[in-house]
Write an enzyme that holds these catalytic residues in place. Sequence first.
Site, short mmCIF file in Angstrom:
data_model
loop_
_atom_site.label_atom_id
_atom_site.label_comp_id
_atom_site.label_asym_id
_atom_site.label_seq_id
_atom_site.Cartn_x
_atom_site.Cartn_y
_atom_site.Cartn_z
N ARG A 43 0.70 -1.42 -0.02
CA ARG A 43 0.09 -0.12 -0.06
C ARG A 43 0.83 1.25 0.02
O ARG A 43 0.76 2.17 -0.79
CB ARG A 43 -1.09 0.15 1.32
CG ARG A 43 -2.07 -1.07 1.35
CD ARG A 43 -2.73 -1.10 0.19
NE ARG A 43 -3.41 0.07 -0.23
CZ ARG A 43 -3.95 0.60 -1.80
NH1 ARG A 43 -3.91 -0.39 -2.42
NH2 ARG A 43 -4.43 1.67 -1.82
N ASP A 99 10.19 -6.03 -4.71
CA ASP A 99 9.19 -6.75 -3.44
C ASP A 99 9.36 -8.35 -3.81
O ASP A 99 10.55 -8.56 -4.77
CB ASP A 99 7.59 -6.38 -4.08
CG ASP A 99 6.84 -6.64 -2.93
OD1 ASP A 99 6.77 -7.76 -2.08
OD2 ASP A 99 6.14 -5.64 -2.24
N SER A 150 5.37 7.37 12.10
CA SER A 150 3.85 6.61 11.68
C SER A 150 3.10 7.58 11.17
O SER A 150 3.15 8.70 11.20
CB SER A 150 3.75 5.84 12.90
OG SER A 150 3.03 6.68 13.62
N CYS A 151 2.08 6.81 10.37
CA CYS A 151 1.02 7.90 9.94
C CYS A 151 0.40 8.57 11.25
O CYS A 151 -0.12 9.59 11.11
CB CYS A 151 -0.04 7.11 9.15
SG CYS A 151 -0.58 5.76 9.87
N THR A 152 0.15 7.77 12.39
CA THR A 152 -0.79 8.33 13.63
C THR A 152 0.23 9.47 14.12
O THR A 152 -0.29 10.55 14.45
CB THR A 152 -1.09 7.24 14.58
OG1 THR A 152 0.15 6.53 14.63
CG2 THR A 152 -2.05 6.34 14.30
N THR A 210 -5.45 -2.87 7.65
CA THR A 210 -4.19 -2.92 6.80
C THR A 210 -4.17 -4.38 6.48
O THR A 210 -4.76 -5.41 7.01
CB THR A 210 -3.23 -2.34 7.53
OG1 THR A 210 -3.14 -3.06 8.59
CG2 THR A 210 -3.47 -0.83 7.73
N ARG A 259 -6.15 -9.58 16.30
CA ARG A 259 -5.61 -9.24 15.04
C ARG A 259 -6.24 -10.52 14.16
O ARG A 259 -6.03 -10.36 12.88
CB ARG A 259 -4.36 -9.00 15.08
CG ARG A 259 -3.61 -8.09 14.03
CD ARG A 259 -2.09 -7.94 14.07
NE ARG A 259 -2.16 -6.99 15.36
CZ ARG A 259 -1.56 -5.77 15.26
NH1 ARG A 259 -1.82 -5.34 14.01
NH2 ARG A 259 -1.53 -4.92 16.27
N ARG A 294 -9.59 -0.86 14.80
CA ARG A 294 -9.56 -0.92 13.38
C ARG A 294 -10.96 -1.00 12.82
O ARG A 294 -11.59 -1.96 13.64
CB ARG A 294 -8.59 -2.45 13.02
CG ARG A 294 -7.22 -2.31 13.11
CD ARG A 294 -6.52 -1.19 12.49
NE ARG A 294 -5.11 -0.92 12.56
CZ ARG A 294 -4.18 -1.54 12.12
NH1 ARG A 294 -4.53 -2.14 10.95
NH2 ARG A 294 -2.90 -1.06 12.36
N ASN A 303 -4.36 7.83 5.46
CA ASN A 303 -3.29 7.13 6.09
C ASN A 303 -2.20 6.72 5.10
O ASN A 303 -0.96 6.30 5.37
CB ASN A 303 -3.60 5.96 7.03
CG ASN A 303 -4.49 4.85 6.24
OD1 ASN A 303 -5.59 5.43 5.85
ND2 ASN A 303 -4.19 3.97 6.07
N1 LIG Z 1 -0.85 1.20 5.48
C1 LIG Z 1 -0.75 2.29 6.13
O1 LIG Z 1 -1.63 2.74 6.59
C2 LIG Z 1 0.51 2.54 6.58
C3 LIG Z 1 0.76 4.13 7.00
C4 LIG Z 1 1.95 4.53 7.33
C5 LIG Z 1 2.99 3.74 7.43
N2 LIG Z 1 2.75 2.06 7.40
C6 LIG Z 1 4.05 1.34 7.53
O2 LIG Z 1 4.61 1.19 6.06
C7 LIG Z 1 5.08 -0.17 5.88
C8 LIG Z 1 4.51 -0.96 4.86
O3 LIG Z 1 3.02 -0.86 5.21
P1 LIG Z 1 2.01 -1.35 4.10
O4 LIG Z 1 0.44 -0.95 4.51
O5 LIG Z 1 2.38 -0.65 2.58
O6 LIG Z 1 2.19 -2.94 4.10
P2 LIG Z 1 1.94 -3.96 2.89
O7 LIG Z 1 0.95 -3.28 1.95
O8 LIG Z 1 1.94 -5.33 3.47
O9 LIG Z 1 3.19 -3.71 1.77
C9 LIG Z 1 4.51 -4.43 2.24
C10 LIG Z 1 5.00 -5.19 0.98
O10 LIG Z 1 6.22 -5.54 1.23
C11 LIG Z 1 6.43 -6.96 0.54
N3 LIG Z 1 7.73 -7.58 1.51
C12 LIG Z 1 7.50 -8.51 2.33
N4 LIG Z 1 8.90 -8.79 2.70
C13 LIG Z 1 9.73 -8.25 1.60
C14 LIG Z 1 11.07 -8.10 1.27
N5 LIG Z 1 11.97 -9.15 2.03
N6 LIG Z 1 11.53 -7.50 0.25
C15 LIG Z 1 10.63 -6.68 -0.20
N7 LIG Z 1 9.38 -6.44 -0.17
C16 LIG Z 1 8.97 -7.48 0.83
C17 LIG Z 1 5.47 -7.51 1.15
O11 LIG Z 1 4.91 -8.83 0.47
P3 LIG Z 1 4.21 -9.86 1.19
O12 LIG Z 1 2.69 -9.23 1.38
O13 LIG Z 1 4.24 -10.98 0.30
O14 LIG Z 1 4.55 -9.80 2.83
C18 LIG Z 1 4.24 -6.30 0.75
O15 LIG Z 1 4.10 -6.36 -0.69
C19 LIG Z 1 4.72 -0.61 7.45
O16 LIG Z 1 6.14 -0.59 8.13
C20 LIG Z 1 3.86 0.07 7.79
O17 LIG Z 1 3.58 0.12 9.32
C21 LIG Z 1 1.70 1.91 6.78
#
Ligand SMILES: NC(=O)c1ccc[n+]([C@@H]2O[C@H](COP(=O)([O-])OP(=O)(O)OC[C@H]3O[C@@H](n4cnc5c(N)ncnc54)[C@H](OP(=O)(O)O)[C@@H]3O)[C@@H](O)[C@H]2O)c1
Length: 315
Positions: free
Chosen positions: A11, A33, A134-136, A165, A180, A216, A295
């Site tokens: 995301r 990825d 973080s976003c929050t 998420t 969760r 959530r 977010n």
């Molecule tokens: N979503 C939000 O609202 C938000 C806001 C601010 C910050 N964040 C932070 O941003 C980060 C990502 O969040 P997200 O929501 O984008 O998560 P996400 O949608 O799960 O994206 C993470 C991606 O990284 C991949 N991945 C896993 N292992 C990897 C590796 N070794 N090398 C490269 N890619 C790999 C995952 O693949 P798989 O799915 O196959 O594991 C997935 O495609 C987290 O730390 C989160 O806390 C999220």
Amino acid sequence: MIKVAINGFGRIGRSLSREILKDKRFELVLVNDIFDIDMMKYLFKYDSVYGKTSQNIDNICFTSNKNIKDLKLNDIDILFECSGVFATKKELQTHIDNGAKKVILTAHSKDIPNYIIGINDNEYSNEDIISGSSCTANCIVPVLKSIDENFGTKRCNITTIHSYTSEQNLLDGKNSDTRRCRAAPTNIIPLSSNATNTTSFFLPHLKNKIYSTSIRIPVENSLLIDLHIELLKKYDLSKIKELLMTISGKNGINFSCENIVSRDIRNSSFSSIIDEKFTQIVNKDFLRLFLWQDNEHGYIKRVLELACKANYHEK
Ligand SMILES: NC(=O)c1ccc[n+]([C@@H]2O[C@H](COP(=O)([O-])OP(=O)(O)OC[C@H]3O[C@@H](n4cnc5c(N)ncnc54)[C@H](OP(=O)(O)O)[C@@H]3O)[C@@H](O)[C@H]2O)c1
């Protein structure tokens, strides 16, 4: 142009890439990825939250490496680490060893410096590896800091009402903790929150005065913070609103008089939209605020500002 790479095309990685491709200051060189490259390109083009894009990604190198040691980052100015897997200084150093000049983590970290634009970015001292927190934290801290500086905080309660998420389950199934593991699209799920730690990182004098909970909810995007602050003295609501209007337009804050719901903030570049109608006070010293954020988009806009700051220091 700032040459950038993204590790983790979920995301946040995809939201970042769409924005980077629109921004003439950046050139997106590499995306990594662990899944199929055609699937990455498909998920970039078609997005259930933000819609279809016709942005050109022909010049981007897509790779599928699980081991980040295999990434070739020699001409990369900034790598955005968005996998949610690598978060420690030691792990992120791998990207520097592979050639990236800087790394920005898109999550709050325990062992690298966390920065929020307008809060502590003036303390940035050219570190290689930093976090945009973080976003929050990006939603709460700029507003809470202003309230605290102007009126004083006795204590504070944060409830983060967050869209589900990808770390949650579509249907009930095994997961890292009990609640969760339950189906995200059909439940309101209370979880423990990290907001006390992330917020008090930026406002350390409030460390033992902040309580937080996360809920959530079954929507795919949006964050709403329900923030209660007990003030040190009594103030009229008009005085508080006066301050909120003054800080509006700075540091990602917007003071909105519109009757918004979560769908209305999608794609908003603000990281903290203060809801005027829900700015309330009880007995002149118990303040309640509603803060909205997209977010994904609202958060990554601040991360990109941080990237510009980090790159400027490099020159
Ligand atoms: N979503 C939000 O609202 C938000 C806001 C601010 C910050 N964040 C932070 O941003 C980060 C990502 O969040 P997200 O929501 O984008 O998560 P996400 O949608 O799960 O994206 C993470 C991606 O990284 C991949 N991945 C896993 N292992 C990897 C590796 N070794 N090398 C490269 N890619 C790999 C995952 O693949 P798989 O799915 O196959 O594991 C997935 O495609 C987290 O730390 C989160 O806390 C999220």
